[in-house]
Design a protein around this motif. Sequence first.
Motif, PDB file in Angstrom:
ATOM      1  N   GLN B  37       0.832  -1.188   0.000  1.00  0.00           N
ATOM      2  CA  GLN B  37       0.000   0.000   0.000  1.00  0.00           C
ATOM      3  C   GLN B  37       0.870   1.242   0.000  1.00  0.00           C
ATOM      4  N   MET B  89       3.958   0.574   2.477  1.00  0.00           N
ATOM      5  CA  MET B  89       3.555  -0.244   3.613  1.00  0.00           C
ATOM      6  C   MET B  89       3.278  -1.637   3.074  1.00  0.00           C
ATOM      7  N   LEU B  91       1.613  -5.086   3.819  1.00  0.00           N
ATOM      8  CA  LEU B  91       0.594  -5.634   4.699  1.00  0.00           C
ATOM      9  C   LEU B  91       0.445  -7.139   4.480  1.00  0.00           C
ATOM     10  N   GLY B 106       1.278  -4.206   9.528  1.00  0.00           N
ATOM     11  CA  GLY B 106       2.085  -3.741   8.397  1.00  0.00           C
ATOM     12  C   GLY B 106       3.533  -3.460   8.748  1.00  0.00           C
ATOM     13  N   ARG B 108       6.353  -0.764   7.443  1.00  0.00           N
ATOM     14  CA  ARG B 108       6.578   0.411   6.594  1.00  0.00           C
ATOM     15  C   ARG B 108       8.028   0.431   6.147  1.00  0.00           C
TER      16      ARG B 108
END
Lengths: 113, 112
Positions: B37, B89, B91, B106, B108
């Motif tokens: 994401q 990110m 996930l 998640g 990052r």
Amino acid sequence: GQNIDQPTEMTATEGAIVQINCTYQTSGFNGLFWYQQHAGEAPTFLSYNVLDGLEEKGRFSSFLSRSKGYSYLLLKELQMKDSASYLCAVRSLALTGANNLFFGTGTRLTVIP
Amino acid sequence: DTGVSQDPRHKITKRGQNVTFRCDPISEHNRLYWYRQTLGQGPEFLTYFQNEAQLEKSRLLSDRFSAERPKGSFSTLEIQRTEQGDSAMYLCASSSTVDTQYFGPGTRLTVL
């Protein structure tokens, strides 16, 4: 292929009702999900529709019309903590049975006093 | 076990380095998914495991990316020769059969 559309941003007042719309085009449709995502956090599951109609869960309701490729998430009695992004996701039955989720870009809801 | 866990939560690396992320799914879930994401976008599907078998890979998953789930429990996602465009990110989600997917917090990744 898949295509999911939802508004980018919405603003609503504390205590009010807001409806977030989602339209989709997909092959092998196998359900529609709504997730809530606060900034910097993971998505959390809100609701799931696979048949037409309304699913109610407390202050949150979700509606699906498969023939129209349309869903909405309804939030009642808005609270400040409802300020978040709301993600519409369609599940597609791939050949492998993976039931992958395809997400829209999300609707960022801001609740104001 | 109350949910999906991921480690590390944050990773900063220099371009060209390799990174590896770990995901521990909900214990009774046999399906595990990786998504990526970026800011202002929804999660994009990367790959899917049913038990230890990797059954689906997105075209987004270039040959620099590899994922494993050796014993059908935890999974790792490795990115080799990281590029700035890999900053995102990452996930992980898990589900039982065709049930709802539950996401971890998640990881990052920032590539400098």
